[in-house]
Design a protein around this motif. Structure first.
Motif, PDB file in Angstrom:
ATOM      1  N   ALA A   1      43.784  37.477  58.497  1.00 45.35           N
ATOM      2  CA  ALA A   1      44.211  37.623  57.107  1.00 45.35           C
ATOM      3  C   ALA A   1      43.502  36.575  56.271  1.00 45.35           C
ATOM      4  CB  ALA A   1      45.724  37.433  56.986  1.00 45.35           C
ATOM      5  N   PHE A   2      43.228  36.919  55.034  1.00 44.14           N
ATOM      6  CA  PHE A   2      42.665  35.916  54.140  1.00 44.14           C
ATOM      7  C   PHE A   2      43.093  36.179  52.704  1.00 44.14           C
ATOM      8  CE2 PHE A   2      39.439  39.268  54.230  1.00 44.14           C
ATOM      9  CZ  PHE A   2      39.040  39.374  52.904  1.00 44.14           C
ATOM     10  N   GLU A   3      42.968  35.137  51.885  1.00 38.93           N
ATOM     11  CA  GLU A   3      43.246  35.216  50.453  1.00 38.93           C
ATOM     12  C   GLU A   3      41.956  34.896  49.707  1.00 38.93           C
ATOM     13  OE1 GLU A   3      46.292  32.505  49.086  1.00 38.93           O
ATOM     14  OE2 GLU A   3      45.478  32.529  47.051  1.00 38.93           O
ATOM     15  N   SER A   4      41.666  35.672  48.670  1.00 41.65           N
ATOM     16  CA  SER A   4      40.482  35.364  47.862  1.00 41.65           C
ATOM     17  C   SER A   4      40.661  35.986  46.476  1.00 41.65           C
ATOM     18  CB  SER A   4      39.208  35.867  48.552  1.00 41.65           C
ATOM     19  OG  SER A   4      38.093  35.238  47.971  1.00 41.65           O
ATOM     20  N   ILE A   5      39.563  36.278  45.816  1.00 42.30           N
ATOM     21  CA  ILE A   5      39.649  37.027  44.557  1.00 42.30           C
ATOM     22  C   ILE A   5      38.947  38.364  44.775  1.00 42.30           C
ATOM     23  CG2 ILE A   5      39.866  35.036  43.009  1.00 42.30           C
ATOM     24  CD1 ILE A   5      36.569  36.586  42.868  1.00 42.30           C
ATOM     25  N   TRP A   6      39.351  39.332  43.978  1.00 38.15           N
ATOM     26  CA  TRP A   6      38.759  40.670  44.060  1.00 38.15           C
ATOM     27  C   TRP A   6      37.299  40.559  43.629  1.00 38.15           C
ATOM     28  CZ3 TRP A   6      40.565  45.396  40.689  1.00 38.15           C
ATOM     29  CH2 TRP A   6      40.363  46.578  41.413  1.00 38.15           C
ATOM     30  N   PRO A   7      36.352  40.943  44.489  1.00 39.37           N
ATOM     31  CA  PRO A   7      34.934  40.760  44.144  1.00 39.37           C
ATOM     32  C   PRO A   7      34.540  41.554  42.898  1.00 39.37           C
ATOM     33  CG  PRO A   7      35.208  41.345  46.471  1.00 39.37           C
ATOM     34  CD  PRO A   7      36.531  41.562  45.809  1.00 39.37           C
ATOM     35  N   GLY A   8      33.560  41.038  42.165  1.00 37.41           N
ATOM     36  CA  GLY A   8      33.044  41.744  40.993  1.00 37.41           C
ATOM     37  C   GLY A   8      31.962  42.737  41.381  1.00 37.41           C
ATOM     38  N   TYR A   9      31.448  43.416  40.377  1.00 34.57           N
ATOM     39  CA  TYR A   9      30.374  44.390  40.608  1.00 34.57           C
ATOM     40  C   TYR A   9      29.022  43.701  40.509  1.00 34.57           C
ATOM     41  CZ  TYR A   9      33.861  48.037  39.620  1.00 34.57           C
ATOM     42  OH  TYR A   9      34.951  48.852  39.648  1.00 34.57           O
ATOM     43  N   TYR A  10      28.058  44.229  41.233  1.00 36.15           N
ATOM     44  CA  TYR A  10      26.656  43.892  40.961  1.00 36.15           C
ATOM     45  C   TYR A  10      25.822  45.125  41.265  1.00 36.15           C
ATOM     46  CZ  TYR A  10      26.145  43.156  46.002  1.00 36.15           C
ATOM     47  OH  TYR A  10      26.135  43.315  47.358  1.00 36.15           O
ATOM     48  N   ALA A  11      24.706  45.221  40.577  1.00 37.91           N
ATOM     49  CA  ALA A  11      23.873  46.432  40.651  1.00 37.91           C
ATOM     50  C   ALA A  11      24.796  47.649  40.451  1.00 37.91           C
ATOM     51  CB  ALA A  11      23.115  46.493  41.963  1.00 37.91           C
ATOM     52  N   THR A  12      24.658  48.675  41.264  1.00 32.46           N
ATOM     53  CA  THR A  12      25.528  49.853  41.089  1.00 32.46           C
ATOM     54  C   THR A  12      26.523  49.967  42.231  1.00 32.46           C
ATOM     55  OG1 THR A  12      23.902  51.192  42.230  1.00 32.46           O
ATOM     56  CG2 THR A  12      23.793  51.175  39.826  1.00 32.46           C
ATOM     57  N   ARG A  13      26.724  48.867  42.986  1.00 29.16           N
ATOM     58  CA  ARG A  13      27.592  48.939  44.159  1.00 29.16           C
ATOM     59  C   ARG A  13      29.070  48.844  43.757  1.00 29.16           C
ATOM     60  NH1 ARG A  13      27.371  46.408  49.044  1.00 29.16           N
ATOM     61  NH2 ARG A  13      27.151  48.459  49.939  1.00 29.16           N
ATOM     62  N   PRO A  14      29.932  49.568  44.468  1.00 31.10           N
ATOM     63  CA  PRO A  14      31.375  49.371  44.268  1.00 31.10           C
ATOM     64  C   PRO A  14      31.766  47.953  44.693  1.00 31.10           C
ATOM     65  CG  PRO A  14      30.916  51.314  45.647  1.00 31.10           C
ATOM     66  CD  PRO A  14      29.629  50.587  45.486  1.00 31.10           C
ATOM     67  N   LYS A  15      32.941  47.522  44.256  1.00 26.48           N
ATOM     68  CA  LYS A  15      33.458  46.228  44.723  1.00 26.48           C
ATOM     69  C   LYS A  15      33.566  46.279  46.245  1.00 26.48           C
ATOM     70  CE  LYS A  15      36.420  45.535  40.647  1.00 26.48           C
ATOM     71  NZ  LYS A  15      36.398  44.143  40.207  1.00 26.48           N
ATOM     72  N   HIS A  16      33.275  45.158  46.894  1.00 29.67           N
ATOM     73  CA  HIS A  16      33.324  45.187  48.364  1.00 29.67           C
ATOM     74  C   HIS A  16      33.438  43.801  48.962  1.00 29.67           C
ATOM     75  CE1 HIS A  16      29.128  44.729  47.168  1.00 29.67           C
ATOM     76  NE2 HIS A  16      28.968  43.996  48.258  1.00 29.67           N
ATOM     77  N   PHE A  17      34.044  43.750  50.143  1.00 29.17           N
ATOM     78  CA  PHE A  17      33.997  42.571  51.007  1.00 29.17           C
ATOM     79  C   PHE A  17      33.014  42.878  52.132  1.00 29.17           C
ATOM     80  CE2 PHE A  17      38.391  41.785  49.409  1.00 29.17           C
ATOM     81  CZ  PHE A  17      38.179  40.502  48.923  1.00 29.17           C
TER      82      PHE A  17
ATOM     83  N   GLU B   1      40.003  52.086  47.106  1.00 30.03           N
ATOM     84  CA  GLU B   1      40.374  53.358  46.469  1.00 30.03           C
ATOM     85  C   GLU B   1      40.529  53.137  44.972  1.00 30.03           C
ATOM     86  OE1 GLU B   1      43.932  54.991  48.123  1.00 30.03           O
ATOM     87  OE2 GLU B   1      42.960  55.541  50.012  1.00 30.03           O
ATOM     88  N   GLY B   2      40.106  54.113  44.192  1.00 33.92           N
ATOM     89  CA  GLY B   2      40.287  54.046  42.750  1.00 33.92           C
ATOM     90  C   GLY B   2      39.165  53.331  42.034  1.00 33.92           C
ATOM     91  N   ASP B   3      38.241  52.721  42.774  1.00 35.70           N
ATOM     92  CA  ASP B   3      37.090  52.068  42.141  1.00 35.70           C
ATOM     93  C   ASP B   3      36.198  53.171  41.554  1.00 35.70           C
ATOM     94  OD1 ASP B   3      34.617  50.875  41.591  1.00 35.70           O
ATOM     95  OD2 ASP B   3      34.811  49.445  43.239  1.00 35.70           O
ATOM     96  N   PRO B   4      35.937  53.141  40.240  1.00 35.89           N
ATOM     97  CA  PRO B   4      35.125  54.219  39.652  1.00 35.89           C
ATOM     98  C   PRO B   4      33.717  54.313  40.247  1.00 35.89           C
ATOM     99  CG  PRO B   4      35.589  52.460  38.035  1.00 35.89           C
ATOM    100  CD  PRO B   4      36.423  52.182  39.240  1.00 35.89           C
TER     101      PRO B   4
END
Ligand SMILES: [Fe+2]
Length: 303
Positions: free
Chosen positions: A124-140, A159-162
């Motif tokens: 388990a970990f805690e962080s912040i929701w990653p931002g976008y770069y280029a045209t990629r969806p948010k991701h870990f 889910e729900g990421d445009p």
């Protein structure tokens, strides 16, 4: 639950109590987790920790947990290394890019960390929701290594990421997780099923011997001033990592970071660091990691 209590209670315990119904393992067949690209921003030696983002890091707090299991979807894998790295709220990666963030401690590995799975295979970990770069969806980004040396590189999306199109969904089965809203931020579960088959049993069902300690030979020539050859042998196929460190333990560069076949391999090091600059004269350590073993040899570089 307050943040401090949350950490005190234990990240794994908190998630396990309330979120198991979201488990990705339920409602789908026992597929091994889909691999994904490593991308250009993985770096060596992420520190072990469960809070990847400084408390003043901009962005939405997120809490991710999951279980690492063998390919029967039941056997938990204990002491697996779960290595996670991700972009900041602006889509910027530390180590490789100058990121203007809430990284007030000047942590070179901000938003990066490794965890060991517990006896139930949980991380388990805690962080912040990653931002976008280029045209990629948010991701870990994830790199999971089992104690047997089996490695999986993957990513999880939301889910729900445009930016997650139908095509993206089709190309990344099992990698797109739902997020719930918790008191302190978003909560998600990303379970991982490793393809342990090659470790557990051979093609005909016979047991494959466990990997043995690798043999790292003394580099030749040593001392060297142009190039030195690093030779080693491994007892079975697996992930091999060879890094060069100075004698204070600072990472200089990576020589090998790859899945290799069993047998003897050799690579050269020309006294160049990870940024392409020649290192200064002195002693260095060659450190080989394979199947949970570590071997090292000292080498001397003379200009
Ligand atoms: Fe990325």
């Amino acid at each position: 639950m307050k943040r401090r209590q949350f950490i005190k209670t234990g990240l794994v315990g908190t998630f396990a109590a309330g979120m198991t119904s979201m488990s990705l393992l339920k409602g789908r067949d026992c597929d091994t987790t889909n691999p994904d690209i490593l991308g250009p921003y993985w770096s060596e030696d992420h520190p072990y920790r469960i809070i990847l983002a400084n408390s003043d890091e901009p962005g939405t707090r997120i809490f991710i947990s999951g279980t690492v299991k063998a390919n029967d979807c039941e056997t938990p894998i204990q002491n697996g290394v779960v290595d996670v790295w991700h972009a900041n709220d602006n889509g910027c990666y530390t180590v490789f890019q100058e990121c203007d963030t809430g990284n007030s401690d000047d942590d070179p590995y901000n938003l990066r960390g490794k965890m060991l799975t517990n006896e139930n295979g949980e991380y388990a970990f805690e962080s912040i929701w990653p931002g976008y770069y280029a045209t990629r969806p948010k991701h870990f980004h994830y790199k999971i290594t089992t104690p047997n040396g089996l490695e999986l590189v993957t990513q999880c999306y939301f889910e729900g990421d445009p930016q997650v199109t139908e095509q993206w969904e089709a190309d990344h089965p099992g990698q797109i997780i739902p997020l719930g809203e918790g008191e302190n931020g978003l909560i998600g579960i990303f379970d991982i099923v490793m393809d342990e088959e090659e470790i557990q049993a051979g093609i005909n069902g016979e047991t494959v011997p466990l990997p043995e300690k690798p043999v790292l030979r003394q580099a030749y020539p040593n001392p060297f001033n142009n190039s030195t050859r690093i030779e080693f042998s491994i007892s079975g196929p697996g992930h091999v990592s060879i890094g060069i460190y100075d004698i204070k333990g600072k990472w200089i560069t990576s020589i090998v970071e790859n899945h290799l076949s069993n047998g003897t391999h050799s690579f050269n090091w020309k006294g160049i660091d990870a940024t392409g600059n020649p290192v200064s004269s002195g002693s260095y350590l060659v450190v080989l990691k394979y199947a949970g073993f570590t071997a090292s040899k000292k080498i001397v570089f003379l200009k």
